[in-house]
Motif scaffolding. Structure first.
Motif, PDB file in Angstrom:
ATOM      1  N   TYR A 328      -8.931   1.612  -3.571  1.00 18.21           N
ATOM      2  CA  TYR A 328      -8.254   2.033  -4.789  1.00 18.21           C
ATOM      3  C   TYR A 328      -7.104   1.071  -5.093  1.00 18.21           C
ATOM      4  O   TYR A 328      -6.509   0.495  -4.187  1.00 18.21           O
ATOM      5  N   GLU A 329      -6.788   0.959  -6.380  1.00 19.76           N
ATOM      6  CA  GLU A 329      -5.554   0.304  -6.793  1.00 19.76           C
ATOM      7  C   GLU A 329      -4.514   1.376  -7.042  1.00 19.76           C
ATOM      8  O   GLU A 329      -4.748   2.310  -7.827  1.00 19.76           O
ATOM      9  N   LYS A 338       0.543  -3.546  -8.684  1.00 20.27           N
ATOM     10  CA  LYS A 338      -0.518  -2.748  -8.086  1.00 20.27           C
ATOM     11  C   LYS A 338      -0.754  -3.182  -6.640  1.00 20.27           C
ATOM     12  O   LYS A 338      -0.634  -4.359  -6.309  1.00 20.27           O
ATOM     13  N   LYS A 339      -1.076  -2.180  -5.824  1.00 21.94           N
ATOM     14  CA  LYS A 339      -1.430  -2.449  -4.442  1.00 21.94           C
ATOM     15  C   LYS A 339      -2.811  -1.869  -4.162  1.00 21.94           C
ATOM     16  O   LYS A 339      -3.246  -0.938  -4.842  1.00 21.94           O
ATOM     17  N   GLN A 340      -3.475  -2.407  -3.179  1.00 22.15           N
ATOM     18  CA  GLN A 340      -4.776  -1.899  -2.797  1.00 22.15           C
ATOM     19  C   GLN A 340      -4.641  -0.918  -1.634  1.00 22.15           C
ATOM     20  O   GLN A 340      -3.909  -1.162  -0.676  1.00 22.15           O
ATOM     21  N   THR A 381     -16.965   0.867  -3.407  1.00 25.20           N
ATOM     22  CA  THR A 381     -16.620  -0.537  -3.659  1.00 25.20           C
ATOM     23  C   THR A 381     -17.676  -1.442  -3.064  1.00 25.20           C
ATOM     24  O   THR A 381     -18.085  -2.440  -3.668  1.00 25.20           O
TER      25      THR A 381
END
Length: 581
Positions: A328-329, A338-340, A381
């Motif tokens: 997810y972002e 944004k981070k993963q 994903t």
């Protein structure tokens, strides 16, 4: 120890903090009242923890909500008195109840999704509780909110304080509610199933914290629970309720080791045991008309995987998961950054036809994420899900409809998974209508049979979810999942909201269905005692990865990972005779 007497207290103080005397509660109109609770009497002393146990609908939560003036619409105290700290609060005005809520009597409700505003951040919820009770405002409220989140077991609180409820797992949302309930350091905390959504390690952390409050601050706790092991381990006294009445009360271990009332004996006998091995549980009547629906469509092609099962077992695989990853972002320290976040990483396993595979782990370990990807409700994903030899990650509409007929879910939250505008009948009949199964008369007959199978009377058919308890809603959800006679069920915490009696019935039902029809189960749970009763094999997840797999009995007896051993040792009441089989 008697059915209705109040036990002598064992804590200090000249009078109890809370005293209920002959309290009766009814719903409906004054002219046509529906009695729900009758002649309830008990005391809670400063610093004492008292547990109220009983099956769903026994009146536990109704009794507790009357203390705070939070009875649902139409509910009212019709007799008796409720005294808090020497003050009669039975019929306080709304303003009077507002003055004691939070600051004097705190509440940790059962269902986080119904009690958290989806457009408020978690931090905002806690800050509002602090502000409403005049504890802190501004930057002081922010600092205190972070501390409360950490106390409740929410790690990385400084970063996550601005995230929203949908970005938290079910267990993490429950921890946020606990932080709100403890914000003003109330003298009495009503905890209504406070750990039903939590994994065993977080349960232990939260309950240790509640015990710390009792010891250090003199905070009393009224614990509403269906978990007898938890009640025995954490409460000084247990009150057993059935059909709106107290049937037995006394010291916890005495109640559980030497129950006197037949209902209490039944509760104790139904409690899951970590020492017990899986048995072929029987239902009172043979199963009728529950054969799986014949496979059809693209997802119905037969196929046997080359992936090996346990040594010596040639049973074909029904579900194969290979390399499933979900990233997810999420928001960073600034909205535009944004981070993963990796919820599941390289998850691979197979599930043999007619068997049960349990997926266990702490809240946030990725269990539900994997379940949603297997169901096709969440796009991975990376990785693939194969059902009966067919990749189901890219099905067309016809293939997807056929797949959904063969695989059905039972979700964790009965408050969110059942449409409040549908009656019980329409809820269970809906999948039959969608898939064009049977005539109207056939569907009605099928719905009645299913309702009976999940231990609910046919009189419930016309009721709506708002008229049902959490456990009753979950039974309706399970009946709905069984309506089409699927080949596989994905059960995401399907019995976590159920009391031990209904839990035992549902587990018996699932085992019977599997034996007679060859149903396959992927069983996601944090309750390891339940795993012992239902699962052939168990997968242990941590931080989005599978860390251990094995036959259930062998895994419990000789876990290879220290993490697995920690999960087993954290089961509430695991050292008590109740859980020793």
């Amino acid at each position: 120890m008697s059915d209705a007497t109040v036990n002598d207290h064992s804590t200090s103080g000249d009078f109890p903090l809370l005293s209920m005397r002959d309290v009766s509660i009814a719903f409906g109109t004054p002219k046509n009242p529906l009695p729900t609770v009758a002649d309830v009497s008990f005391d809670i002393w400063p610093g004492e923890t008292v547990a109220v146990v009983g099956e769903s609908g026994s009146g536990k939560s109704t009794t507790a909500m009357s203390i705070m003036g939070l009875l649902p619409g139409g509910g009212r105290v019709t007799g008796g008195t409720i005294t808090f700290d020497g003050r009669d609060i039975t019929h306080l005005s709304e303003r009077g109840f507002t003055e004691i809520r939070g600051s004097e009597v705190g509440l940790v409700p059962q269902d986080p999704m119904s009690n958290l505003n989806p457009v408020w951040s978690i931090g905002h919820h806690i800050k509002e509780a602090l502000k409403a009770n005049n504890v802190a405002t501004g930057s002081a409220a922010h600092t205190r909110a972070v501390e409360l989140m950490e106390e409740a077991g929410l790690t990385d609180a400084e970063r996550r304080i601005n995230q929203y409820p949908h970005q938290f797992s079910g267990g993490q949302r429950q921890r946020a509610l606990i932080a709100c309930g403890l914000a003003a350091r109330p003298r009495l905390l009503i905890a209504d199933e406070p750990t039903s959504a939590l994994d065993v390690t977080v349960q232990q952390q939260i309950l240790d914290h509640l015990q710390g409050l009792t010891r250090e601050l003199g905070t009393a706790v009224l614990l509403i629970t269906h978990d007898l092991g938890l009640a025995a381990e954490r409460a000084q006294r247990i009150i057993v309720m059935s059909q709106g009445r107290i049937v037995e009360t006394g010291p916890s271990l005495e109640i559980l080791q030497d129950p006197r009332h037949p209902y209490t004996k039944k509760l104790v006998a139904s409690a899951p045991s970590v020492a017990a091995r899986r048995v072929d549980l029987k239902l009172e009547e043979p199963l009728k008309d529950a054969a799986p629906v014949a496979p059809s469509g693209p997802a119905g092609t037969s196929g046997t995987s080359g992936m090996a099962g346990t040594s010596g077992d040639s049973t074909p695989n029904l579900i194969e998961v290979s390399g499933l990853t979900k990233i997810y972002e999420v928001a960073g320290d600034r909205p535009w950054r944004k981070k993963q976040f990796t919820a599941a990483e390289d998850v691979s396993f197979f599930l043999r036809r007619g068997r049960t595979l349990a997926l266990v782990g702490e809240s946030g370990s990725g269990k539900s994420t994997v379940a949603q990807m297997v169901l096709g409700l969440l796009e991975p994903t990376r990785g693939t899900v194969t059902f009966d030899g067919t990749d189901v990650t890219g099905l067309d509409k016809a293939g997807e409809l056929a797949f959904r007929r063969r695989v059905q879910p039972v979700f964790q939250n009965p408050y969110g998974s059942v449409d409040p505008m549908y009656s019980v009948f329409n809820t269970i009949a809906e999948p039959l209508k969608v898939h064009g199964v049977g005539s109207a008369r056939d569907r009605e007959k099928r719905v009645r049979e299913l309702l009976d199978r999940v231990a609910m009377p046919s009189s419930m058919l016309s009721r709506y979810p708002g008229e049902l308890s959490g456990g009753q809603r979950q039974r309706v959800a399970i009946a709905r999942a069984l309506a089409l006679g699927p080949e596989a069920l994905i059960l995401d915490e399907a019995v976590s909201a159920l009391d031990v009696l209904v839990q035992s019935q549902i587990l018996a039902l699932l085992n019977e269905l599997q034996r007679d029809t060859g149903l396959t189960y992927l069983f996601i749970t944090h309750d390891l005692a339940v795993v012992k009763q239902i699962a052939d094999e168990t997968l242990v997840m941590r931080n989005g990865r599978i860390v251990e797999r094995g036959e259930t009995d062998a895994l419990f007896e000789t876990p290879e990972q220290e993490y697995t051993r920690h999960l087993i040792d954290s089961i509430p009441g695991s050292s008590l005779p109740l859980y020793q089989g």
